[in-house]
Design a protein around this motif. Structure first.
Motif, mmCIF file in Angstrom:
data_model
loop_
_atom_site.group_PDB
_atom_site.id
_atom_site.type_symbol
_atom_site.label_atom_id
_atom_site.label_comp_id
_atom_site.label_asym_id
_atom_site.label_seq_id
_atom_site.Cartn_x
_atom_site.Cartn_y
_atom_site.Cartn_z
ATOM 1 N N ALA A 219 0.950 -1.182 -0.004
ATOM 2 C CA ALA A 219 0.055 -0.002 -0.117
ATOM 3 C C ALA A 219 0.831 1.286 0.132
ATOM 4 N N SER A 220 0.474 2.400 -0.690
ATOM 5 C CA SER A 220 1.112 3.456 -0.633
ATOM 6 C C SER A 220 0.403 4.408 0.129
ATOM 7 N N LEU A 221 1.156 5.168 0.859
ATOM 8 C CA LEU A 221 0.477 6.179 1.795
ATOM 9 C C LEU A 221 -0.099 7.366 0.989
ATOM 10 N N GLU A 222 0.641 7.664 -0.220
ATOM 11 C CA GLU A 222 0.328 8.775 -1.066
ATOM 12 C C GLU A 222 -1.520 8.500 -1.322
ATOM 13 N N ASP A 223 -1.713 7.381 -1.794
ATOM 14 C CA ASP A 223 -3.097 7.278 -2.287
ATOM 15 C C ASP A 223 -3.959 6.537 -0.985
ATOM 16 N N ASP A 224 -3.451 6.958 0.156
ATOM 17 C CA ASP A 224 -4.164 6.337 1.625
ATOM 18 C C ASP A 224 -4.421 4.813 1.674
ATOM 19 N N GLY A 225 -3.622 4.031 0.930
ATOM 20 C CA GLY A 225 -3.906 2.909 0.710
ATOM 21 C C GLY A 225 -4.927 2.323 0.085
ATOM 22 N N ARG A 226 -5.315 3.181 -0.879
ATOM 23 C CA ARG A 226 -6.978 2.862 -1.420
ATOM 24 C C ARG A 226 -6.550 2.026 -2.607
ATOM 25 N N VAL A 227 -5.300 1.788 -2.930
ATOM 26 C CA VAL A 227 -5.082 0.865 -4.107
ATOM 27 C C VAL A 227 -3.851 -0.197 -3.471
ATOM 28 N N LEU A 228 -4.177 -1.365 -3.575
ATOM 29 C CA LEU A 228 -3.161 -2.399 -2.768
ATOM 30 C C LEU A 228 -2.666 -3.115 -4.286
ATOM 31 N N ARG A 229 -1.272 -3.047 -4.273
ATOM 32 C CA ARG A 229 -0.800 -3.759 -5.348
ATOM 33 C C ARG A 229 -0.169 -5.130 -4.546
ATOM 34 N N GLN A 230 -0.844 -6.238 -5.508
ATOM 35 C CA GLN A 230 -0.543 -7.718 -5.032
ATOM 36 C C GLN A 230 0.547 -8.185 -5.978
ATOM 37 N N LEU A 231 1.393 -8.586 -5.262
ATOM 38 C CA LEU A 231 2.971 -8.846 -5.900
ATOM 39 C C LEU A 231 2.934 -10.349 -6.060
ATOM 40 N N THR A 232 2.246 -11.211 -5.558
ATOM 41 C CA THR A 232 2.431 -12.756 -5.530
ATOM 42 C C THR A 232 0.946 -13.330 -6.013
ATOM 43 N N THR A 233 1.095 -14.408 -6.827
ATOM 44 C CA THR A 233 -0.138 -15.024 -7.167
ATOM 45 C C THR A 233 -0.244 -16.419 -7.074
#
Lengths: 447, 198
Positions: free
Chosen positions: A374-388
């Motif tokens: 999560a990036s604090l810049e977008d308040d954690g509103r977008v989570l990037r999933q790095l594993t599948t």
């Protein structure tokens, strides 16, 4: 179900073949990279030479540097070419024709018991020397040999990118023995030099590096109760956190970036439960930051030391969330995407050493756990999933702020993996052992 | 019974003879005349002695039985105190079947005021390691609160979490997980003062 969040288009990570494909959308979570995937400049390593005939040592140094540069995931490192083809002279035209953007050259010189390695980084496109440096290298038999060469690799990364590398670093983690006991083990960033740090024949969790890379704190059960200890990595000397204030489980230590303060959690206490800090250097000054009838734990400091991200159970069973608060205590806000009644399972936060990114893992679909950022810049509103693939837990940032080590569970067993949040590349660090709770060290300085 | 009356002096005489070694036996004492009072007194003494012996044997047997029963009850009470309870996945709330087990512990603990217990909370392997430490602690705490809710003093219990670090079953399947998310009970004081529930 997760709340509906921004869902953007998605790059599959993990394997080169799959990259670029679109995948099913998971509400609230975007598959993909944390940094925009960008073109990686080709980098060639000219076979290192030696002024005294130490060809074996020169090629060993070359192999380590080339592997480190590959693992930096900042270059496409070209396959090495036979020395006869290249010649001794530096010919930018030749390297340009071969497609190289960067060229690393090196020469090993004898210096008494030790050696001096003269490294150069050339900008092939502009046809000029970018940087050069001379590094003292111990004999290959010296236990510090590989770490010293890793420091050279990090210097080359800095010359080319201006950024901190992570080759000269180690990962601390737990490994379970045949009796079910856990001890701290260390492994170099390139997956070599596996060593055992503790040998208590007991339960142990949450190894955590001090910011100077000289100590590791952890929780050990060997007194019968979980207590926090700190061990000097070089000497093996150990001490217990003196601030035991009655009953309770003392768990999840994390150092402040200034190295003076330790944050940790006390659970099930007859007094207060929650996150505390303590001046580990002066052995005094316990402070209570947050907690209550709920549980707060797994603190991690922001790079400037002003904030703490932590895990909380205050929303109830089965919905652990990641929250932020000032590092002196104060009101907390949720970072992970939680709304009352919406569920969601997010645990094991680790704050990047040099940015506003917080990695953790979450239960995403069908009970699968994946590494998220999560990036604090977008308040954690977008989570990037790095594993599948499989289940993935307990991410920890490398000192370069772009690699994460995590525990992966696959059909064949458990292992530690490293993911680059810039390219999505994943590599195995140690496989087939029952490993847990890795913590990546800061950049390690010479002893 | 008449026989016995004459037998006793005879035996005494033989014993005397035996004691004298090789000397010739003295002439036997003249048999006593019939003495109904002494005969009765003798018979009474025999009867009383036999009754006393029977009573003593019965008393000993009863004592042994009582001790065996007491030990059995104590062992049963101890087993009840040490009986594990199990939890639902990712939940720290005490389940109905666990509440029954805990309720039985309450009665024993009331009757055994010297007994102190360490409650150990455990989680299955799924989910984060550190989160599972907290989950194990919450489970132990839920058990402690259940027990103290029946008026038992809080200082008789301590809690400790082992998270997912001490599984009972090693498998990665629901059967193993169900065994591993549990509360365990260790008697830390008063182990030889366990009384069954009254």
């Amino acid at each position: 179900m997760l709340m509906a969040l921004t869902v953007s288009v998605l790059l599959m990570t993990g394997s080169a073949e799959a990259r670029g494909q679109q995948t099913d959308q998971i509400p609230g979570v975007s598959l993909g990279l944390v940094y925009a995937e960008s073109y990686l400049p080709a980098l060639a390593v000219k076979p290192f030479s030696s002024t005294f005939g130490g060809v074996g040592l020169a090629s060993e140094v070359e192999a380590i540097v080339a592997q480190d540069l590959r693992y930096s995931d900042r270059f496409e490192v070209m396959d090495s070419l036979p020395a006869g083809l290249i010649g001794d002279q530096l010919d930018y035209t030749l390297w340009d024709r071969l497609g190289a953007v960067w060229l690393v050259t090196g020469q090993l010189e004898s210096a008494g018991e030790d050696f001096v390695f003269a490294a150069e980084l050339h900008d092939v496109v502009y046809g000029e020397l970018r940087e050069s440096g001379r590094f003292r290298i111990p004999a290959q038999s010296d236990e510090d040999f590989r770490m010293v060469v890793h420091r050279v690799s990090d210097e080359i990364v800095r010359w080319a990118t201006g950024e901190q590398g992570m080759a000269a670093s180690r990962i601390a983690f737990t490994m379970t023995d045949s009796e079910g006991n856990k001890d701290v083990h260390l492994i170099d960033s390139d997956g070599l030099n596996l060593t055992r740090l503790t040998d208590f024949g007991s339960l142990l969790e949450s190894p955590s590096w001090s910011p100077d890379g000289r100590k590791v704190a952890y929780t050990s059960w060997r007194s019968g109760y979980p207590r926090i200890y700190e061990m000097n990595v070089a000497t093996g000397s150990e001490r217990m956190l003196a601030a035991v204030r009655g009953a309770g489980d003392y768990i999840t230590p994390a150092y402040h970036p200034d190295g003076r303060t330790l944050a940790f959690s006390v659970l099930g206490s007859d007094a207060r439960s929650g996150i505390f800090t303590y001046d580990f250097e002066r052995d005094c000054c316990l402070a209570y930051l947050s907690g209550g009838p709920w549980y707060d734990f797994s603190p991690t400091y922001s790079p400037d030391g002003r904030w703490i991200a932590f895990n909380t159970q205050r929303f109830g069973d089965a919905v652990p969330q990641v929250m932020l608060m000032p590092s002196e205590g104060g009101s907390a806000e949720t970072l992970s995407p939680y709304e009352y009644g919406s569920g969601g399972y997010f645990t094991a936060p680790d704050w990047s050493p040099n940015s506003d990114l917080v990695a953790f893992h979450g239960r995403i679909e069908r009970g699968r756990y994946h590494v998220l950022v999560a990036s604090l810049e977008d308040d954690g509103r977008v989570l990037r999933q790095l594993t599948t693939e499989g289940n993935n837990e307990d991410p920890s940032w490398a000192p370069d702020g772009r690699h994460l080590v995590f525990v992966g569970e696959r059909s064949w067993g458990y292992g530690l993996f490293v993911v680059d949040v810039g390219t999505g590349r994943i590599r195995s660090l140690i496989a087939g052992r029952r490993v847990g709770v890795p913590d990546w060290s800061p950049a390690l300085q010479a002893r | 019974m008449i026989v016995r009356r004459f037998l006793v002096p005879l035996v005494a005489a033989i014993l005397v003879v035996g004691a004298c070694g090789g000397d010739p036996p003295p002439p036997p004492a003249p048999p006593p005349g019939p003495d109904m009072d002494s005969l009765r007194a003798y018979q009474d003494s025999v009867r009383r002695a036999e009754e006393a012996a029977r009573a003593e044997a019965a008393r000993l047997a009863a004592e042994r039985a009582a001790e065996a029963e007491r030990q059995r009850a104590a062992a049963a009470a101890r087993a009840t105190l040490e009986e594990m309870v199990f939890f639902d996945y990712d939940i720290s709330e005490v389940r109905d079947d666990a509440a029954t087990v805990l309720r039985a512990k309450v009665d024993i603990l009331r009757a055994s005021p010297q007994v102190r217990i360490r409650i150990e909370g455990h989680a299955d392997e799924r989910g984060a390691t550190e989160y599972n430490l907290a989950l194990g602690n919450r489970r132990a705490e839920a058990i402690r609160q259940f027990l103290t809710g029946f008026g038992l003093s809080e200082n008789r219990f301590e809690i400790v979490s082992f998270g997912e670090g001490r599984p009972l079953a090693q498998g990665s399947n629901e059967g193993s997980w169900a065994r591993n998310r549990r509360g365990q009970f260790v008697i830390t004081a008063g182990a030889n003062a366990i009384n069954p529930a009254e």
